[in-house]
Enzyme design. Structure first.
Site, short mmCIF file in Angstrom:
data_model
loop_
_atom_site.label_atom_id
_atom_site.label_comp_id
_atom_site.label_asym_id
_atom_site.label_seq_id
_atom_site.Cartn_x
_atom_site.Cartn_y
_atom_site.Cartn_z
CD GLU A 76 22.78 22.13 17.15
OE1 GLU A 76 23.19 21.77 16.03
OE2 GLU A 76 23.17 21.60 18.21
CB SER A 110 -15.67 -19.71 57.03
OG SER A 110 -15.37 -20.91 57.70
#
Length: 818
Positions: A90, A458
């Site tokens: 780069e 229940s």
């Protein structure tokens, strides 16, 4: 000759003037633009987008959320080879220039002047790229380029080279949602930066040029060409030798997708955390690098997931083989890779991989799994269907497998039609210990643990019984189990029934709960009053609008979530205190600073603060004795909830959970539920061989829902099983048959090493001998008597009446139920 000299002087003057004008223009432009340049000092405090990470209490990664993969690293953590690779490709003169590389600029200008290209390579330094990536848009224009150059010069004056390089390496895009070099190393190679080979390093440095179209996964050949060029540049710059270059260029491409390694697959919990974090921190929750530690331990969660899968498979097998999941046409020349790709279209279910039948012959079937394993199935592997593979399958059938400890233990599976949810809480402070919202999050993201509103049947009865204990009823009270008819004002008739259609006549409340007698519950609710019962039951954390305003509430017709049921049962297990469920133990930001640390109220029955505040001031309201710190807690519950700050961070005095019900009432209710396990509808749980477990089964009409909620070993766990479309689970699929096995399997692992809970009666509870038939208190030493617990005031009242206990029976008659 003189004319030539004159023209040369003119040209020189014009050149000087042009240069002067150029410099003046540049100076004027700089004077205009410079004040508007961003403050590059902000880069020292930049907040890069980092995903949200969710962990178990013991540090296992559960999930990551966010559009970007990024793990910012300090430049000191970046190996020299990695830095050299990016610099070589780069900006080879990065450490020599002052932000602008005039050689590169000259080359770019020459290309613009001599070619027809609108965009040319070269000219941008790493510093300029940082300026563009952090401050500017991707627009291609001379004005943007000029701003970029000015910013680069400013950055070089105010930041060090290493700071600039660090910003660059953490920002650049590598394709596949990977931002920054550390995330790229993790995704493409599953490695940390210091584990990369030279070839892998060069491959990463080559990606940013063409991150989406030339990364080593999408286009390996083009990526290799770029990698070799990076290696060449590294050798030309002097970072590596020719021998190193040659060796790296011959290394094969080993890049492959590496998602973050999930160490604990708990997607329902992960989604709960994601939503909670969004509610707390907004859209920044998935980009600010928060790390969330949950209250769930991985061992408990794994046990829960396995228990739900095993329970649903067991239930499903009782209803027989339904056939293959799908059928695919297989071409004669179709490859293994193609078949595996087609299998990926079917929902993932942990512990139940998909497979496709490739061949069926002589009682056997050869199948290919989605993972690429070829397996031969025999009658042994399909014995639960009572048929051989050749009678079950044909080529192209898609099936499920259940892997065993050994290859020969492999079994045929099928996706259960039913769903299940499991919630496990610590009753001391409400910490979530395990949660399963369904068989597979990838099949359905609906979290049944927190979102499914189902009737508990229940399993709701213990709340009603607790309410009755505050109205003077005791476990020895006699209530009639016999047919009864209720009629409302407009003539509608309701005839509640017991599940088995039988009636046992007068019976004690303890026996009625143990045997889950519906008609006793209905009569009990009618006796204490619906309005009182509804108000009282809100002490368990329910909202009053959730509770039906009629006698059907006695049969568990309220629509409640498994989480709310588990929450309510913690009141029984912790001695009567209302704790609040929570699942986030700690949140830290990207710097490791704690930003959220809940300090939930605790039951803490033996805390000095608790012992100092527990009084027995009696308050009588509407004829009901709110003593022993019991249901008078309405105001204290609200006050404690209002003063509790779950987001508080820092030292804090331990918060005490408000008392919800009398501790003696909690003791009586748990005593009854322990008997449900010892000799009632949940006797299968005795296999755990623990004296401290108790709970209640639950079923609804047509067996649409099966429940078990229970406690023991310092945990409260609720399990629900049912179908999402509310269809029946099938004949006799009660809570004790469909849900209880899941509870047993989970709790067997979760509490196997936990000490037994203490079951010492609290102050104010007395023990007496009673008659098994009448429930009357008997003189001490009377043969045939049964041990029973009473609140002191109830015992005194019964004694004063001459050992005669009023029966709460009612003849068969019509009642106004509204």
């Amino acid at each position: 000759m003189a004319r030539i000299k004159r023209w040369l002087r003119i040209l020189a003057v014009l050149a000087v003037l042009a240069l002067g004008l150029l410099l003046a223009g540049a100076g004027a432009l700089y004077w205009l633009v410079a004040p508007r340049l961003p403050d590059v000092q902000e880069l020292r405090h930049i907040e890069l987008q980092v995903p949200l990470s969710v962990f178990s209490r013991d540090g296992k990664l559960i999930a990551q959320f966010g559009e970007t993969r990024r793990y910012p690293v300090k430049i000191a953590q970046v190996p020299l080879t990695v830095k050299q690779a990016f610099i070589a490709i780069e900006d080879a003169r990065f450490y020599q220039h002052h932000g602008l590389d005039f050689r590169g600029i000259t080359r770019a200008v020459w290309l613009i002047a001599t070619t027809n290209e609108s965009r040319v390579p070269g000219g941008s330094t790493i510093t300029q790229q940082v300026a563009k990536n952090y401050f500017l848009s991707s627009e291609y224009s001379y004005s943007r380029k000029f701003m970029e150059m000015l910013l680069a010069l400013k950055m070089e004056r105010e930041l060090s080279k290493d700071e600039i390089l660090e910003l660059y390496l953490n920002k650049i895009f590598f394709g596949n949602r990977a931002y920054g070099v550390a995330a790229a190393a993790e995704y493409y190679y599953g490695k940390k930066l210091d584990q990369l080979t030279l070839a892998e390093t060069a491959s990463l440095a080559a990606i940013p040029k063409f991150p989406s179209s030339a990364n080593p996964i999408v286009n390996p050949q083009r990526a290799n060409i770029r990698r070799n060029y990076v290696l060449q540049r590294m050798r030309e710059v002097g970072f590596i030798t020719a021998a190193q270059e040659t060796a790296a260029q011959t290394e094969p491409n080993r890049a492959s997708p590496h998602e973050p390694k999930v160490e604990l697959d708990a997607p329902y919990l992960a989604e709960m955390v994601r939503k909670a974090m969004f509610d707390r921190f907004g859209s920044e929750s998935e980009t600010s690098g928060y790390q969330v530690t949950t209250t769930v331990f991985s061992t408990d969660q794994l046990s829960a997931e396995k228990a739900v899968l095993a329970g649903l498979v067991e239930y499903d097998r009782r209803h027989g083989w339904r056939g293959p999941e799908a059928h695919l046409q297989i071409a004669a020349d179709e490859t293994e890779a193609s078949l595996r790709g087609r299998l990926r279209a079917f929902p993932f279910v942990a512990g139940m991989p998909t497979a496709i039948v490739e061949n069926v012959v002589e009682g056997q079937a050869t199948v290919l799994t989605a993972g690429g394993q070829t397996v031969t199935l025999t009658a042994t592997n399909t014995k639960w269907t009572t048929r051989s593979p050749s009678a079950l399958f044909q080529r192209g059938d898609v099936i499920r497998l259940l892997p065993g400890a050994k290859p020969e233990d492999l079994e045929l599976g099928q996706l259960p039609k039913a769903e299940s949810a499991l919630v496990s809480l610590d009753p001391e402070d409400g910490a979530l210990r395990a949660v399963v919202g369904g068989l597979s999050f990838y099949r359905s993201k609906f979290n049944r643990a927190t979102q499914a509103q189902r009737q508990p049947g229940s399993s709701f009865k213990p709340f009603l019984y607790s309410a009755s204990f505050e109205r003077g009823f005791t476990p020895a009270s006699i209530v009639l189990d016999a047919p009864v008819i209720f009629k409302d004002r407009v003539g509608h008739v309701w005839r509640p029934q017991n599940d088995d259609g039988k009636f046992f006549g007068p019976m004690r409340l303890r026996e009625a709960l143990v045997q889950s007698r519906n008609l006793v519950s209905v009569r009990l609710l009618d006796a204490i009053g619906v309005d009182f019962a509804r108000q009282y039951i809100t002490r368990f954390g329910f909202k009053i609008e959730q509770l039906p305003p009629n006698l059907s509430m006695a049969l568990g017709t309220a629509s409640l979530t498994p989480m709310s049921m588990a929450h309510a049962y913690t009141v029984f297990a912790n001695g009567g205190f209302l704790v609040e469920p929570y699942f986030i133990a700690r949140v830290v930001d990207r710097r490791g600073v704690t930003v959220l640390a809940p300090h939930p109220p605790r039951a803490c029955r033996v805390c000095p603060e608790r012992l100092a505040t527990e009084t027995r001031n009696a308050v009588v309201i509407d004829g009901f004795d709110f003593s022993a710190g019991g249901p008078r807690a309405a105001a204290s519950v609200a006050a404690a909830s209002a003063s509790y700050d779950p987001n508080f961070v820092g030292p804090q005095t331990p918060a005490l959970a408000p008392r919800a019900i009398d501790q003696r009432t909690a003791f009586l209710a748990t005593s009854l539920m322990r008997d449900v396990v010892l000799r009632g509808t949940a006797t299968a749980a005795k296999v755990l061989n623990r004296e401290d477990i108790g709970g209640k089964t639950g079923s609804t009409n047509d067996h649409r829902d099966a429940w078990f909620s229970g406690f023991g070993g310092g945990l409260v766990t609720t399990v629900w099983v049912g179908n999402d479309d509310f269809s029946s689970l099938g004949y006799r699929e009660y809570g004790g048959k469909a849900a209880l096995p899941i509870w047993i399997k989970y709790m067997g692992e979760a509490i196997k090493d936990k000490p037994l809970n203490d079951f010492t009666p609290p102050p104010g509870i007395v023990t007496a001998s009673i008659s098994p038939s009448s429930g009357n208190i008997l003189p001490a030493g009377t043969p045939g008597g049964l041990k029973e617990y009473f609140k002191q005031e109830d015992y005194d009242r019964l004694i004063s009446s001459g050992y005669i206990q009023n029966n709460a029976t009612q003849p068969q008659e019509s009642f106004d139920i509204f």
